[in-house]
Design an enzyme around this catalytic site. Structure first.
Site, PDB file in Angstrom:
ATOM      1  N   ASP A  32      -2.822  -1.155  10.666  1.00 35.79           N
ATOM      2  CA  ASP A  32      -2.742  -1.244   9.252  1.00 35.79           C
ATOM      3  C   ASP A  32      -3.387  -2.523   8.187  1.00 35.79           C
ATOM      4  O   ASP A  32      -3.608  -2.865   7.215  1.00 35.79           O
ATOM      5  CB  ASP A  32      -1.051  -1.049   7.747  1.00 35.79           C
ATOM      6  CG  ASP A  32      -0.960  -0.189   7.534  1.00 35.79           C
ATOM      7  OD1 ASP A  32      -1.318   1.161   8.229  1.00 35.79           O
ATOM      8  OD2 ASP A  32       0.295   0.313   7.922  1.00 35.79           O
ATOM      9  N   ILE A  40       5.444   0.313   3.528  1.00 33.58           N
ATOM     10  CA  ILE A  40       4.606   0.097   1.811  1.00 33.58           C
ATOM     11  C   ILE A  40       3.449  -1.171   2.572  1.00 33.58           C
ATOM     12  O   ILE A  40       2.722  -1.625   2.007  1.00 33.58           O
ATOM     13  CB  ILE A  40       4.842  -0.368   0.922  1.00 33.58           C
ATOM     14  CG1 ILE A  40       6.265  -1.583   1.213  1.00 33.58           C
ATOM     15  CG2 ILE A  40       5.762   1.106   0.015  1.00 33.58           C
ATOM     16  CD1 ILE A  40       6.549  -1.753  -0.316  1.00 33.58           C
ATOM     17  N   GLY A  41       3.993  -1.643   4.407  1.00 36.76           N
ATOM     18  CA  GLY A  41       2.501  -2.342   4.995  1.00 36.76           C
ATOM     19  C   GLY A  41       2.575  -3.599   4.760  1.00 36.76           C
ATOM     20  O   GLY A  41       2.136  -4.504   4.721  1.00 36.76           O
ATOM     21  N   GLY A  42       4.182  -4.335   4.609  1.00 31.61           N
ATOM     22  CA  GLY A  42       4.423  -5.866   4.037  1.00 31.61           C
ATOM     23  C   GLY A  42       4.420  -6.721   5.028  1.00 31.61           C
ATOM     24  O   GLY A  42       3.225  -7.660   4.547  1.00 31.61           O
ATOM     25  N   GLY A  43       4.106  -6.330   6.087  1.00 28.96           N
ATOM     26  CA  GLY A  43       3.926  -7.393   7.427  1.00 28.96           C
ATOM     27  C   GLY A  43       2.306  -7.882   7.352  1.00 28.96           C
ATOM     28  O   GLY A  43       1.742  -8.167   7.441  1.00 28.96           O
ATOM     29  N   SER A  44       1.785  -6.084   7.903  1.00 22.47           N
ATOM     30  CA  SER A  44       0.224  -6.204   7.918  1.00 22.47           C
ATOM     31  C   SER A  44      -0.549  -6.569   6.343  1.00 22.47           C
ATOM     32  O   SER A  44      -1.228  -7.601   6.631  1.00 22.47           O
ATOM     33  CB  SER A  44       0.418  -4.551   7.382  1.00 22.47           C
ATOM     34  OG  SER A  44       0.833  -3.906   8.618  1.00 22.47           O
ATOM     35  N   GLY A  77       8.963  -0.187   5.497  1.00 21.71           N
ATOM     36  CA  GLY A  77       9.159   0.710   4.551  1.00 21.71           C
ATOM     37  C   GLY A  77       8.269   1.674   4.717  1.00 21.71           C
ATOM     38  O   GLY A  77       8.106   2.487   3.064  1.00 21.71           O
ATOM     39  N   MET A 131      11.504  -5.006   3.385  1.00 21.96           N
ATOM     40  CA  MET A 131      10.771  -4.995   5.698  1.00 21.96           C
ATOM     41  C   MET A 131      10.969  -2.876   5.730  1.00 21.96           C
ATOM     42  O   MET A 131      11.709  -2.851   6.265  1.00 21.96           O
ATOM     43  CB  MET A 131      11.347  -5.418   5.711  1.00 21.96           C
ATOM     44  CG  MET A 131      10.903  -6.972   5.765  1.00 21.96           C
ATOM     45  SD  MET A 131      11.440  -8.571   6.997  1.00 21.96           S
ATOM     46  CE  MET A 131      11.953  -7.893   8.270  1.00 21.96           C
ATOM     47  N   LYS A 142       0.831  -1.534   0.097  1.00 20.78           N
ATOM     48  CA  LYS A 142       0.127  -0.041   0.105  1.00 20.78           C
ATOM     49  C   LYS A 142       1.205   1.346   0.221  1.00 20.78           C
ATOM     50  O   LYS A 142       2.243   1.080   0.195  1.00 20.78           O
ATOM     51  CB  LYS A 142      -1.105  -0.341   1.680  1.00 20.78           C
ATOM     52  CG  LYS A 142       0.058  -0.355   2.595  1.00 20.78           C
ATOM     53  CD  LYS A 142       0.353   1.758   3.038  1.00 20.78           C
ATOM     54  CE  LYS A 142       1.241   0.873   4.801  1.00 20.78           C
ATOM     55  NZ  LYS A 142       1.594   2.324   4.788  1.00 20.78           N
TER      56      LYS A 142
END
Ligand SMILES: C[C@](O)(CO)[C@H](O)COP(=O)(O)OP(=O)(O)OC[C@H]1O[C@@H](n2ccc(N)nc2=O)[C@H](O)[C@@H]1O
Ligand SMILES: Nc1ncnc2c1ncn2[C@@H]1O[C@H](COP(=O)(O)OP(=O)(O)OP(=O)(O)O)[C@@H](O)[C@H]1O
Length: 285
Positions: free
Chosen positions: A138, A101-105, A99, A97, A13
């Site tokens: 997020d 841009i919401g990777g984990g979420s 970043g 990670m 995102k």
């Protein structure tokens, strides 16, 4: 991913703007932010286990198995529903990670939706979003899968139709801690609330940007560099910075002019997430 019977994307995102209105007594901040998805994603693989075990077979450097949001999401879903099934899980990690841009979420949300499907739990989007919020602010927007104006800590979502330009996302080689930025005394925490209709007036400011730029020279330099070509903005608490373009070719052209030390990717902004488009195909819609 060889043993996977289901593969689903976990897209990135962007926060097209981010205003911080105040700090709540529990330390979390009330925000107003605009989320749009990117057609750029991690890929998650799922296979059913009858023994109730949750096993993530891909190691992510620096993230222990049981702290991975994929594993935490799966276990919370088991706890909530009393489901006795388990899963083998794999991830092809593409999103940087830390970043912004919401990777984990996004991984957590894809896990919730993927296992809801695989375990045939039949939970509603409301139930999954409520569970997701416990994993991260997020997660709910990724569960719902529609571009949105978000309020509260990011969980009060108003779906919105936005243009779908192409974005060049630059990845400064530094990990920004979201908690650290939100605890900085110099953070602006008193932006006046705005209405949805005046959203992108003021150029889509991100209140975190001055603090992140001051603390992380890598982000500061990336913003200066990208600003030479296009209006550059920070997403979330960084580290990624982005600019928008009317088409892919224009974005690619700028990407080719960036130094090799500054990785980047180009992807289209989308109002319906890749995950939800794939789930609709699976449901035969
Ligand atoms: C900044 C955003 O990326 C905007 O999309 C998100 O609000 C952050 O979402 P996230 O990474 O899912 O964040 P969480 O894992 O819930 O929170 C990380 C840390 O950021 C701070 N935090 C996060 C969200 C928020 N609205 N206020 C906060 O103060 C809290 O200190 C929290 O401990
Ligand atoms: N599956 C996962 N992928 C990435 N990070 C994970 C995962 N599970 C746990 N984490 C932890 O979460 C931290 C934040 O990762 P993430 O990539 O979500 O940050 P972010 O892009 O800044 O997120 P946001 O935009 O939501 O603030 C990582 O540093 C890592 O320790």
């Amino acid at each position: 991913m060889n043993g996977a019977t289901l593969t689903l994307p976990a897209p990135a995102k962007l926060n097209l703007m981010l205003h911080i209105l105040n700090r709540r007594p529990d330390g979390y901040h009330e925000l107003q932010t605009l989320f749009q998805f990117l057609d750029y994603a991690d890929e998650l693989g799922f296979a059913l286990r009858e023994d109730g075990e949750i096993r993530l077979h891909t190691e992510i450097a620096g993230v222990p198995h049981d702290s991975n949001l994929i594993v935490r999401a799966a276990k919370q879903l088991q706890q909530l529903t009393g489901c006795t099934l388990g899963a083998d899980l794999w991830i092809d990690k593409k999103l940087p990670m830390g970043g912004g841009i919401g990777g984990g979420s996004s991984d957590a949300a894809t896990t919730l939706l993927g296992l809801n499907h695989l375990w045939q739990l039949g939970l509603s989007a409301d139930q999954l979003a409520e569970l997701g919020l416990k994993l991260g602010a997020d997660v709910p927007v990724f569960v719902r899968g529609h571009a949105a104006f978000a309020e509260g800590v990011g969980e009060k979502l108003t779906p919105i139709e936005l243009e779908e330009p192409w974005f060049l996302v630059v990845i400064p080689q530094v990990l920004v801690s979201t908690a650290e930025i939100f605890s900085d005394p110099e953070l602006t925490r008193d932006s006046p609330p705005i209405k949805v209709r005046s959203l992108l007036e003021g150029g889509g400011r991100n209140d975190c940007q001055p603090v992140v730029q001051k603390r992380y020279p890598e982000v500061h330099n990336a913003l200066i560099l990208l600003n030479k070509f296009v209006q550059a903005k920070l997403t979330g608490t960084g580290a990624c910075v982005f600019g928008s373009f009317p088409n892919r070719a224009d974005a690619d052209k700028v990407a080719r002019q960036l130094p090799v030390t500054l990785p980047s990717f180009v992807a289209q902004g989308r109002n319906i997430s890749m995950l939800h488009r794939k789930l609709e195909t699976l449901a035969g819609k």
